[in-house]
Write an enzyme that holds these catalytic residues in place. Structure first.
Site, PDB file in Angstrom:
ATOM      1  N   ARG A 188      35.419  10.505  -2.653  1.00 34.27           N
ATOM      2  CA  ARG A 188      34.616  11.588  -3.241  1.00 34.27           C
ATOM      3  C   ARG A 188      34.052  11.219  -4.612  1.00 34.27           C
ATOM      4  O   ARG A 188      33.746  12.085  -5.423  1.00 34.27           O
ATOM      5  CB  ARG A 188      35.409  12.890  -3.316  1.00 34.27           C
ATOM      6  CG  ARG A 188      35.838  13.400  -1.948  1.00 34.27           C
ATOM      7  CD  ARG A 188      36.569  14.711  -2.041  1.00 34.27           C
ATOM      8  NE  ARG A 188      36.966  15.191  -0.709  1.00 34.27           N
ATOM      9  CZ  ARG A 188      37.678  16.278  -0.476  1.00 34.27           C
ATOM     10  NH1 ARG A 188      38.087  17.017  -1.507  1.00 34.27           N
ATOM     11  NH2 ARG A 188      37.987  16.639   0.742  1.00 34.27           N
ATOM     12  N   LYS A 233      19.668   7.789  -8.211  1.00 38.18           N
ATOM     13  CA  LYS A 233      19.320   7.934  -6.796  1.00 38.18           C
ATOM     14  C   LYS A 233      20.014   6.825  -6.014  1.00 38.18           C
ATOM     15  O   LYS A 233      19.761   5.642  -6.250  1.00 38.18           O
ATOM     16  CB  LYS A 233      17.809   7.826  -6.594  1.00 38.18           C
ATOM     17  CG  LYS A 233      17.030   9.094  -6.851  1.00 38.18           C
ATOM     18  CD  LYS A 233      15.577   8.868  -6.432  1.00 38.18           C
ATOM     19  CE  LYS A 233      14.767  10.133  -6.524  1.00 38.18           C
ATOM     20  NZ  LYS A 233      13.371   9.904  -6.073  1.00 38.18           N
ATOM     21  N   GLU A 255       6.084  -1.496 -10.302  1.00 35.05           N
ATOM     22  CA  GLU A 255       6.734  -0.331 -10.900  1.00 35.05           C
ATOM     23  C   GLU A 255       6.428  -0.236 -12.396  1.00 35.05           C
ATOM     24  O   GLU A 255       6.295   0.860 -12.941  1.00 35.05           O
ATOM     25  CB  GLU A 255       8.249  -0.388 -10.675  1.00 35.05           C
ATOM     26  CG  GLU A 255       8.686  -0.247  -9.226  1.00 35.05           C
ATOM     27  CD  GLU A 255       8.538   1.179  -8.694  1.00 35.05           C
ATOM     28  OE1 GLU A 255       8.177   2.080  -9.469  1.00 35.05           O
ATOM     29  OE2 GLU A 255       8.779   1.372  -7.489  1.00 35.05           O
ATOM     30  N   LYS A 257      11.254   6.068 -17.707  1.00 36.47           N
ATOM     31  CA  LYS A 257      12.035   6.548 -16.557  1.00 36.47           C
ATOM     32  C   LYS A 257      13.192   7.423 -17.039  1.00 36.47           C
ATOM     33  O   LYS A 257      13.461   8.495 -16.470  1.00 36.47           O
ATOM     34  CB  LYS A 257      12.565   5.348 -15.762  1.00 36.47           C
ATOM     35  CG  LYS A 257      13.531   5.689 -14.593  1.00 36.47           C
ATOM     36  CD  LYS A 257      12.806   6.219 -13.390  1.00 36.47           C
ATOM     37  CE  LYS A 257      13.750   6.536 -12.225  1.00 36.47           C
ATOM     38  NZ  LYS A 257      14.076   5.371 -11.397  1.00 36.47           N
ATOM     39  N   GLU A 267      15.009  15.830  -9.043  1.00 36.37           N
ATOM     40  CA  GLU A 267      13.655  15.852  -8.490  1.00 36.37           C
ATOM     41  C   GLU A 267      13.229  17.233  -8.013  1.00 36.37           C
ATOM     42  O   GLU A 267      12.676  17.404  -6.939  1.00 36.37           O
ATOM     43  CB  GLU A 267      13.541  14.832  -7.341  1.00 36.37           C
ATOM     44  CG  GLU A 267      12.123  14.328  -7.125  1.00 36.37           C
ATOM     45  CD  GLU A 267      12.057  13.169  -6.158  1.00 36.37           C
ATOM     46  OE1 GLU A 267      11.764  13.406  -4.983  1.00 36.37           O
ATOM     47  OE2 GLU A 267      12.320  12.031  -6.583  1.00 36.37           O
ATOM     48  N   ARG A 276      10.194  14.944 -12.009  1.00 36.78           N
ATOM     49  CA  ARG A 276      10.592  13.624 -11.523  1.00 36.78           C
ATOM     50  C   ARG A 276       9.767  13.161 -10.327  1.00 36.78           C
ATOM     51  O   ARG A 276       9.653  11.961 -10.067  1.00 36.78           O
ATOM     52  CB  ARG A 276      12.085  13.629 -11.178  1.00 36.78           C
ATOM     53  CG  ARG A 276      12.614  12.238 -10.814  1.00 36.78           C
ATOM     54  CD  ARG A 276      14.124  12.202 -10.761  1.00 36.78           C
ATOM     55  NE  ARG A 276      14.610  10.874 -10.379  1.00 36.78           N
ATOM     56  CZ  ARG A 276      15.873  10.499 -10.395  1.00 36.78           C
ATOM     57  NH1 ARG A 276      16.803  11.340 -10.800  1.00 36.78           N
ATOM     58  NH2 ARG A 276      16.232   9.283 -10.024  1.00 36.78           N
ATOM     59  N   ASN A 304       7.137   9.119  -7.995  1.00 34.35           N
ATOM     60  CA  ASN A 304       6.848   8.697  -6.628  1.00 34.35           C
ATOM     61  C   ASN A 304       5.370   8.390  -6.413  1.00 34.35           C
ATOM     62  O   ASN A 304       4.918   8.294  -5.272  1.00 34.35           O
ATOM     63  CB  ASN A 304       7.301   9.775  -5.642  1.00 34.35           C
ATOM     64  CG  ASN A 304       8.809   9.867  -5.541  1.00 34.35           C
ATOM     65  OD1 ASN A 304       9.496   8.854  -5.403  1.00 34.35           O
ATOM     66  ND2 ASN A 304       9.347  11.059  -5.637  1.00 34.35           N
ATOM     67  N   HIS A 326       4.403   6.027  -3.681  1.00 29.44           N
ATOM     68  CA  HIS A 326       5.565   5.802  -2.814  1.00 29.44           C
ATOM     69  C   HIS A 326       5.446   6.468  -1.442  1.00 29.44           C
ATOM     70  O   HIS A 326       6.162   6.074  -0.519  1.00 29.44           O
ATOM     71  CB  HIS A 326       6.840   6.272  -3.513  1.00 29.44           C
ATOM     72  CG  HIS A 326       7.309   5.330  -4.573  1.00 29.44           C
ATOM     73  ND1 HIS A 326       6.531   4.980  -5.654  1.00 29.44           N
ATOM     74  CD2 HIS A 326       8.484   4.647  -4.730  1.00 29.44           C
ATOM     75  CE1 HIS A 326       7.204   4.130  -6.424  1.00 29.44           C
ATOM     76  NE2 HIS A 326       8.377   3.913  -5.898  1.00 29.44           N
ATOM     77  N   HIS A 380       6.479   4.021   1.384  1.00 31.78           N
ATOM     78  CA  HIS A 380       7.609   4.229   2.289  1.00 31.78           C
ATOM     79  C   HIS A 380       7.156   4.265   3.740  1.00 31.78           C
ATOM     80  O   HIS A 380       7.892   3.827   4.643  1.00 31.78           O
ATOM     81  CB  HIS A 380       8.342   5.524   1.927  1.00 31.78           C
ATOM     82  CG  HIS A 380       9.121   5.417   0.651  1.00 31.78           C
ATOM     83  ND1 HIS A 380       9.739   6.498   0.062  1.00 31.78           N
ATOM     84  CD2 HIS A 380       9.393   4.364  -0.156  1.00 31.78           C
ATOM     85  CE1 HIS A 380      10.342   6.106  -1.054  1.00 31.78           C
ATOM     86  NE2 HIS A 380      10.148   4.816  -1.203  1.00 31.78           N
ATOM     87  N   HIS A 432       9.374  -4.088  -1.758  1.00 27.77           N
ATOM     88  CA  HIS A 432       9.124  -2.710  -2.181  1.00 27.77           C
ATOM     89  C   HIS A 432       7.928  -2.607  -3.129  1.00 27.77           C
ATOM     90  O   HIS A 432       7.050  -1.741  -2.972  1.00 27.77           O
ATOM     91  CB  HIS A 432      10.367  -2.133  -2.857  1.00 27.77           C
ATOM     92  CG  HIS A 432      10.195  -0.714  -3.316  1.00 27.77           C
ATOM     93  ND1 HIS A 432       9.964   0.328  -2.455  1.00 27.77           N
ATOM     94  CD2 HIS A 432      10.206  -0.177  -4.572  1.00 27.77           C
ATOM     95  CE1 HIS A 432       9.852   1.455  -3.142  1.00 27.77           C
ATOM     96  NE2 HIS A 432       9.993   1.167  -4.424  1.00 27.77           N
TER      97      HIS A 432
END
Length: 576
Positions: A335, A357, A399, A441, A451, A455, A459, A462, A466, A479
């Site tokens: 956990r 993330k 990026e 960032k 997000e 935030r 993206n 992206h 993606h 990427h």
């Protein structure tokens, strides 16, 4: 009133060095610098003296309230305010809610000498020096404002200090006050967070231990974690030293891929052992294919076999894939166990390692199984970039370019001017680019950890990226390559939507190409890309929320982009 320490506000009488000190503090912290007087001039296109003479002080104070309200909405800013602004209750309340207020003090005689020696006088200086006895005028006005100057978080006397000395005192005081406020907030929430096992292992020590992070390039401050980001050449040798100060355990688990492990695995192991850690290492095959639930299960089995406990600390050593995978394991094993990011790729240093993330991929989409789980710190040794394959290094610049496009026009210009030096990995410009990217960032993440708001602008590019990655089973594009193509798609959609001038699209494409990044793709079906985009995480009510561009440094979120425009842009991007 619950108060945060997300900004530093510099106030004080004229001649105490507010703007110069604030600019230097912003430089030291890699924060944004705001001078409210300059913002007022920019807003109304008039000098301060002209506003006072033509519109009156009441109009000036009204403009000042507007500018301060805007400035205080954001975090990670050093805000220099006019000498009289702090006397306004509205200004004070807004600034105090998310800031540490620092007053710079000086004797009237010092102020008079400084103002007299100024080559150019600001709005308040000229009237102060008029008349037969300017020193007495300074004494009288300063005495009127003194109750407001005294009622602040921190007072620094500047009479015998340089600008650099004052700035260092401001940063030192801010860190102490921030730690006190964070500790107070933690005590207030301890009862509700009694089940959180990470508190004693890292969070409290990272926030309160100035010796741990006095050399931090910037900070991430969220509701769940506050942690430093370290960026420097040769920093890997200090990993053990920094880990000892945030971990109560002396057991470390290093997760890396085969390529990184061959380069740095033994060295990191020796560094950690020299610092007193028992080291267990797990190596996965390189490539995005390893970022899967099956690989995570393999790591769980390893941790169970090694009897890893809740206070032991996990180290993600590698690029973005390793950070995502190791962070996902850290978030879910027992956990949640403490972890740190040690990024060795450019894309990881400026993006993937910052913000918590963590995820693994699903065959229908990238990062669909994951969580938000912040590390205890990020340690980026820029020396490791020298061992990156050329294609991976090139991929990472996408990026970096993105931050300039969505957040910082001046940074974009810096990249345009220094692309050649950055490609050659000249250390001074590389460090500046990485620190600025990480700071941008960190600012966004600090304001919107999960997000729900701002935030999402991170993206930019992206959605298509993606889609490209998923449609090619994560085996064709790196990427950053996919992001570069995706940013060109987003820019073209912005132009089709009528919100972005074509010259900005050309500037974006030119800079991406200067870094050797692709602007088009081939051999990928448009239908497959479009289908993969439909299950992207940025969808809401079955509609894709597109991050578009209105200008360099200005974004817009749109959920009503016509599908025919999307398909037309994908067709334009494809080379058949």
């Amino acid at each position: 009133m619950k108060r945060a320490a997300g900004n530093i506000v510099i106030t004080g009488f004229s001649g105490t060095g507010k703007s110069l000190v604030a600019r230097e503090v912003a430089r030291q912290l890699s924060w944004d610098f705001i001078d409210t007087d300059n913002e007022i001039v920019s807003l109304v296109k008039k000098p301060i003296a002209e506003i006072f003479s033509s519109d009156g002080e009441e109009k000036f104070r009204e403009l000042e309230r507007v500018v301060i309200k805007r400035a205080s909405r954001h975090s990670h800013r050093v805000i220099a305010i006019g000498g009289g602004a702090i006397a306004d209750p509205q200004n004070r309340a807004k600034l105090a809610r998310n800031g540490v207020i620092v007053c710079l003090e000086a004797r009237p005689e010092t102020i008079y000498q400084r103002l007299f020696q100024e080559d150019s006088h600001g709005s308040e200086i000229r009237p102060l020096l008029e008349g037969d006895n300017p020193l007495e005028r300074i004494r009288q006005l300063k005495a009127q404002r003194q109750p407001y100057y005294d009622d602040v978080d921190l007072v620094i006397n500047t009479d015998d200090l340089s600008i650099d000395d004052v700035a260092k005192e401001v940063v030192k005081g801010w860190r102490l006050l921030r730690s006190a406020r964070n500790d107070k907030g933690k005590r207030r929430n301890d009862k509700g967070k009694a089940g959180n096992s990470r508190g004693k292992t890292g969070r409290e020590k990272t926030k309160a231990g100035n010796d741990v992070a006095e050399d931090a390039a910037c900070w991430v401050e969220t509701a769940t974690q506050t942690y430093p980001i370290f960026v420097s050449y040769g920093l890997l040798d200090r990993l053990g030293e920094k880990l000892k100060k945030v971990s109560s355990s002396r057991v470390a688990i290093v997760i890396s891929d085969g390529s990184v492990s061959r380069l740095y695995g033994d060295r990191v192991g020796e560094i950690l052992k020299a610092a007193g850690f028992a080291v267990n290492s797990f190596v996965v095959p390189p490539g995005e294919e390893s970022k899967s639930i099956n690989t995570a299960i393999d790591i769980y089995n390893f941790l169970i076999k090694k009897r890893v406990e809740r206070d032991d600390i996990l180290i993600a050593l590698g690029g973005g894939m390793i950070g995502d995978l190791a962070g996902f394991v850290a978030a879910t094993y027992l956990r949640g166990i403490p972890w740190v990011q040690v990024p060795t790729s450019l894309v990881a240093m400026v993006d993937a390692s910052i913000g918590g993330k963590v995820a693994v991929n699903h065959h229908q989409g990238k990062n669909l199984i994951g969580a938000f789980y912040q590390p205890n710190f990020v340690l980026a040794d820029t020396q490791t970039l020298a061992t990156l394959p050329k294609r991976e290094l090139t991929s990472g610049w996408a990026e970096v370019v993105k931050y300039g496009l969505i957040l910082d026009k001046e940074f974009f210009k810096f990249l345009e001017s220094n692309a050649g030096r950055l490609i050659k990995l000249e250390q001074d410009v590389v460090s500046k680019a990485i620190i600025r990217s990480a700071s941008l960032k960190a600012q966004v993440v600090s304001q919107d950890e999960k997000e729900r708001g701002q935030r999402i602008i991170l993206n930019y590019g992206h959605t298509i990226a993606h889609g490209l990655e998923a449609a090619t089973q994560y085996s064709h594009f790196l990427h950053g390559e996919a992001v570069a193509i995706g940013m060109m798609g987003a820019a073209k959609l912005s132009q089709k939507s009528g919100i972005l001038p074509p010259d900005v699209v050309k500037r974006q494409q030119s800079l991406l190409q200067n870094f050797g990044l692709p602007a088009t793709f081939s051999s990928t079906g448009l239908a497959e890309i479009a289908k993969a985009m439909e299950v992207d995480k940025k969808t809401r009510a079955k509609k894709i929320r597109w991050v578009l561009l209105e200008d360099i440094g200005e974004t817009a979120i749109r959920a009503n982009v016509p599908q025919q425009d999307v398909m037309a842009v994908l067709e334009e991007l494809s080379q058949r």
